[in-house]
Motif scaffolding. Structure first.
Motif, PDB file in Angstrom:
ATOM      1  N   UNK A  68       1.040  -1.366   0.031  1.00 49.24           N
ATOM      2  CA  UNK A  68      -0.268  -0.350  -0.217  1.00 49.24           C
ATOM      3  C   UNK A  68       1.069   1.237  -0.048  1.00 49.24           C
ATOM      4  N   UNK A  69       0.515   2.480  -0.782  1.00 48.86           N
ATOM      5  CA  UNK A  69       1.557   3.292  -1.090  1.00 48.86           C
ATOM      6  C   UNK A  69       0.032   4.714  -0.866  1.00 48.86           C
ATOM      7  N   UNK A  70       1.491   5.384  -0.809  1.00 49.73           N
ATOM      8  CA  UNK A  70       0.232   6.818  -0.570  1.00 49.73           C
ATOM      9  C   UNK A  70       0.429   7.362  -2.519  1.00 49.73           C
ATOM     10  N   UNK A  71      -0.746   7.435  -2.610  1.00 47.86           N
ATOM     11  CA  UNK A  71      -1.428   7.764  -4.462  1.00 47.86           C
ATOM     12  C   UNK A  71      -1.811   9.220  -4.356  1.00 47.86           C
ATOM     13  N   UNK A  72      -2.005   9.825  -3.449  1.00 50.85           N
ATOM     14  CA  UNK A  72      -2.438  11.254  -3.561  1.00 50.85           C
ATOM     15  C   UNK A  72      -2.648  12.137  -3.089  1.00 50.85           C
ATOM     16  N   UNK A  73      -2.747  13.554  -2.693  1.00 51.09           N
ATOM     17  CA  UNK A  73      -3.435  14.176  -1.615  1.00 51.09           C
ATOM     18  C   UNK A  73      -3.875  15.313  -1.840  1.00 51.09           C
ATOM     19  N   UNK A  74      -5.359  15.686  -1.307  1.00 48.31           N
ATOM     20  CA  UNK A  74      -6.044  16.957  -1.820  1.00 48.31           C
ATOM     21  C   UNK A  74      -6.329  17.524  -0.316  1.00 48.31           C
ATOM     22  N   UNK A 111      -4.798   3.046  -9.778  1.00 51.13           N
ATOM     23  CA  UNK A 111      -4.252   2.266  -8.572  1.00 51.13           C
ATOM     24  C   UNK A 111      -4.660   2.365  -7.513  1.00 51.13           C
ATOM     25  N   UNK A 112      -5.617   3.270  -6.955  1.00 53.93           N
ATOM     26  CA  UNK A 112      -6.465   4.237  -5.754  1.00 53.93           C
ATOM     27  C   UNK A 112      -7.263   2.468  -5.441  1.00 53.93           C
ATOM     28  N   UNK A 113      -6.916   2.498  -4.171  1.00 51.44           N
ATOM     29  CA  UNK A 113      -8.225   1.087  -4.072  1.00 51.44           C
ATOM     30  C   UNK A 113      -8.761   2.015  -2.597  1.00 51.44           C
ATOM     31  N   UNK A 114      -8.822   3.337  -2.004  1.00 55.33           N
ATOM     32  CA  UNK A 114      -9.490   4.241  -1.000  1.00 55.33           C
ATOM     33  C   UNK A 114      -9.082   5.438  -1.159  1.00 55.33           C
ATOM     34  N   UNK A 115     -10.124   5.884  -0.293  1.00 56.11           N
ATOM     35  CA  UNK A 115      -9.546   7.785   0.150  1.00 56.11           C
ATOM     36  C   UNK A 115     -10.184   7.627   1.711  1.00 56.11           C
ATOM     37  N   UNK A 116      -9.086   7.719   1.776  1.00 54.67           N
ATOM     38  CA  UNK A 116      -9.474   8.319   3.851  1.00 54.67           C
ATOM     39  C   UNK A 116      -9.866  10.193   3.448  1.00 54.67           C
ATOM     40  N   UNK A 117     -10.834  10.551   4.569  1.00 51.06           N
ATOM     41  CA  UNK A 117     -11.021  12.132   4.400  1.00 51.06           C
ATOM     42  C   UNK A 117     -11.537  12.829   6.318  1.00 51.06           C
ATOM     43  N   UNK A 118     -10.829  13.794   5.776  1.00 50.63           N
ATOM     44  CA  UNK A 118     -11.017  14.352   7.703  1.00 50.63           C
ATOM     45  C   UNK A 118     -11.581  15.232   6.990  1.00 50.63           C
ATOM     46  N   UNK A 130      -6.774  11.291   1.386  1.00 51.01           N
ATOM     47  CA  UNK A 130      -5.909  10.867   1.314  1.00 51.01           C
ATOM     48  C   UNK A 130      -6.004   9.823   0.546  1.00 51.01           C
ATOM     49  N   UNK A 131      -5.650   9.622  -1.440  1.00 53.95           N
ATOM     50  CA  UNK A 131      -5.762   7.923  -1.654  1.00 53.95           C
ATOM     51  C   UNK A 131      -4.076   7.417  -1.095  1.00 53.95           C
ATOM     52  N   UNK A 132      -5.066   5.903  -1.487  1.00 52.80           N
ATOM     53  CA  UNK A 132      -4.224   4.446  -1.419  1.00 52.80           C
ATOM     54  C   UNK A 132      -4.351   4.508  -2.402  1.00 52.80           C
ATOM     55  N   UNK A 133      -3.165   2.991  -2.416  1.00 52.59           N
ATOM     56  CA  UNK A 133      -3.147   2.126  -3.241  1.00 52.59           C
ATOM     57  C   UNK A 133      -1.852   1.476  -3.662  1.00 52.59           C
ATOM     58  N   UNK A 134      -1.590   0.930  -4.862  1.00 50.40           N
ATOM     59  CA  UNK A 134      -1.185   0.050  -4.696  1.00 50.40           C
ATOM     60  C   UNK A 134      -0.756   0.434  -6.893  1.00 50.40           C
ATOM     61  N   UNK A 135       0.074   1.518  -7.063  1.00 44.77           N
ATOM     62  CA  UNK A 135       0.424   2.360  -8.696  1.00 44.77           C
ATOM     63  C   UNK A 135       0.891   0.839  -9.579  1.00 44.77           C
ATOM     64  N   UNK A 136       0.884  -0.387  -9.189  1.00 41.62           N
ATOM     65  CA  UNK A 136       1.007  -1.038  -9.909  1.00 41.62           C
ATOM     66  C   UNK A 136      -0.112  -2.098 -10.421  1.00 41.62           C
ATOM     67  N   UNK A 137      -1.220  -1.717  -9.893  1.00 44.15           N
ATOM     68  CA  UNK A 137      -2.574  -2.255 -10.117  1.00 44.15           C
ATOM     69  C   UNK A 137      -3.600  -1.226 -10.892  1.00 44.15           C
ATOM     70  N   UNK A 138      -2.691  -0.499 -11.437  1.00 49.58           N
ATOM     71  CA  UNK A 138      -3.690   0.650 -11.581  1.00 49.58           C
ATOM     72  C   UNK A 138      -3.456   0.481 -13.198  1.00 49.58           C
ATOM     73  N   UNK A 139      -4.047   1.121 -14.850  1.00 47.84           N
ATOM     74  CA  UNK A 139      -3.582   1.406 -15.623  1.00 47.84           C
ATOM     75  C   UNK A 139      -2.617   1.758 -16.413  1.00 47.84           C
ATOM     76  N   UNK A 140      -2.154   2.710 -15.762  1.00 43.99           N
ATOM     77  CA  UNK A 140      -1.070   4.078 -15.892  1.00 43.99           C
ATOM     78  C   UNK A 140      -0.008   2.898 -15.401  1.00 43.99           C
ATOM     79  N   UNK A 141       0.249   1.923 -14.537  1.00 42.52           N
ATOM     80  CA  UNK A 141       1.583   1.480 -13.664  1.00 42.52           C
ATOM     81  C   UNK A 141       2.387   1.449 -14.742  1.00 42.52           C
ATOM     82  N   UNK A 142       3.718   1.278 -13.784  1.00 39.18           N
ATOM     83  CA  UNK A 142       4.894   1.753 -14.262  1.00 39.18           C
ATOM     84  C   UNK A 142       5.334  -0.279 -14.071  1.00 39.18           C
ATOM     85  N   UNK A 143       6.561  -0.408 -15.304  1.00 36.97           N
ATOM     86  CA  UNK A 143       7.164  -1.579 -14.953  1.00 36.97           C
ATOM     87  C   UNK A 143       8.210  -1.462 -13.951  1.00 36.97           C
TER      88      UNK A 143
END
Length: 139
Positions: A1-7, A104-111, A124-137
Motif C-alpha cells: 500500500x502506498x500514498x497515491x495522492x493528497x488533496x 491504482x487507488x484502492x481507498x480514500x480517507x477524508x477528514x 488521502x488516496x491509498x493504493x498500489x501504483x502497480x495495480x492501475x492501468x497507468x502502472x509503470x513496469x
C-alpha cells in the motif's frame, strides 16, 4: 500500500447558508447524493455539514489526481457519509471510480474541520501504483 495522492480544500460555510436560505435543500441535488442531503439536513448546522462535504469532495477529487480531466466534475460520484461514531467514509462511483482504478487507488480517507466561517477538508488516496492501468513496469 502506498500514498497515491493528497488533496485539500476549503469551503465557505456562509455560501451554503445563503444557498439554504434562498433555495432550501433543493440546491444540493447538483452536488450531493440523497443520503448526503439527508445527513446534512439532519445536522445541527446544515450549512456547515454541506460545506464540509463539499470541501471533502473537492479534496477527494484532487487526491485522485485527475490530470487532464476534461469533463464536468462528477460531484455525485463521490459520496461522503458519516457513520454513527462520526467517522467519514468515501464511496466512489462512475467517472470518479474509473479514475481511481486507472491510478491504482484502492481507498480514500477524508477528514474535515469546521471553522467559524470555513470548512477545511483533507483527503488521502491509498493504493498500489502497480495495480492501475497507468502502472509503470518494475526495473
Amino acid at each position: 500500500m502506498s500514498l497515491q495522492g493528497v488533496g485539500i480544500d476549503v469551503a465557505d460555510i456562509r455560501r451554503f447558508a445563503r444557498l439554504l436560505a434562498m433555495r432550501g435543500s433543493g440546491f444540493a441535488v447538483r452536488w450531493f447524493t440523497d443520503a448526503e442531503i439527508a445527513q446534512c439536513m439532519a445536522a445541527a448546522t446544515p450549512a456547515t455539514a454541506f460545506a464540509m462535504r463539499y470541501a471533502a469532495k473537492e479534496a477527494v477529487w484532487k487526491a485522485l489526481g485527475p490530470g487532464e480531466w476534461s469533463g464536468p466534475l462528477p460531484w455525485r460520484g463521490i459520496t461522503v457519509l458519516e457513520d454513527a461514531s462520526g467517522s467519514l467514509s468515501v464511496r466512489l462511483e462512475g467517472p470518479a471510480a474509473e479514475l481511481a482504478a486507472l491510478a491504482g487507488v484502492t481507498g480514500v480517507r477524508v477528514a474535515t474541520v469546521p471553522g467559524p466561517r470555513m470548512a477545511i477538508a483533507t483527503a488521502v488516496a491509498d493504493g498500489d501504483p502497480m495495480r492501475g492501468e497507468n502502472a509503470r513496469p518494475s526495473t
